[in-house]
Design an enzyme around this catalytic site. Sequence first.
Site: not given
Ligand code: FBP
Length: 263
Positions: A27, A143, A174
């Site tokens: 970020h 993701y 995750k």
């Molecule tokens: P957070 O709990 O701060 O969301 O962190 C979890 C995470 O997976 C981090 O490892 C990663 O940097 C971030 O979320 C990614 O967030 P985004 O969804 O904005 O890409």
Amino acid sequence: MNSKDYAAPFLKNGRCMILAYDQGLEHGPTEDFNDRNVDPAFIVDVANKGGYTALALQKGTAERYYDGKTPLILKLNGKSALVKAEPLSRQHCSVKYAESLGAKGVGYTIFLGSGHEAEMVREWGHIQEEAHERGMGAICWVYPRGTGVPVDTNPDIVAYAARAGMEFGADIVKIKYSGDAKSFAWAVKSAGRAKVVMSGGPKTPTDEAFLSQVRGVMEAGGAGLAVGRNVWQHADPLRMSELLRKVIFETQPIPTLTSSISR
Ligand code: FBP
């Protein structure tokens, strides 16, 4: 059957509480951070004192700050938020180097549904095999993201991510929260024997708003949480960690959600 439990170093009674700290790269050191939490030493201390079962760091942070106390998951890929194209996050660190830094596992993000998905899947495949050859865990941040994915928290999309993570051989998958325990239970079931953890997300306005999501994960049979901002942006990160420990290690799955769940 490969029966070794590669996730074991990160589990306590089958559950895990991972502190994630790669947001500086993902970020940027902008609104996520303040004077206190921009310092990696502060985060390592929270991980050690907060009862975390793992700490997820990027290579450069681990090289300079990791003290060997909380089991380390080293992220092997990462990208900045400055790239606006279809998401692609490539490997920049080897499994071997992660091991030399003391990691017990490696982490990798796959942007499922991205036009570059195939590149990440291929890279992850090599990483997962090498990690297991070395006796290390392979943790996959799955993701769904890119032009083909309008809403990444849609329950069907979340379950798809969980399933894909299992089929890709992740020891821990995750994923984002799908909004309620019932739909999350389907995601957990879809992941079979792979452990499922929820990704924290931006800091919620109240503690209870976040704790109720985590409660939903545990009631759904999830293994726990990988959290960053909801802990280290908190006014009292150790107090928040204590509240999370209670929910993660004491909440029982709801049998009607986890045994007979179907779509
Ligand atoms: P957070 O709990 O701060 O969301 O962190 C979890 C995470 O997976 C981090 O490892 C990663 O940097 C971030 O979320 C990614 O967030 P985004 O969804 O904005 O890409």
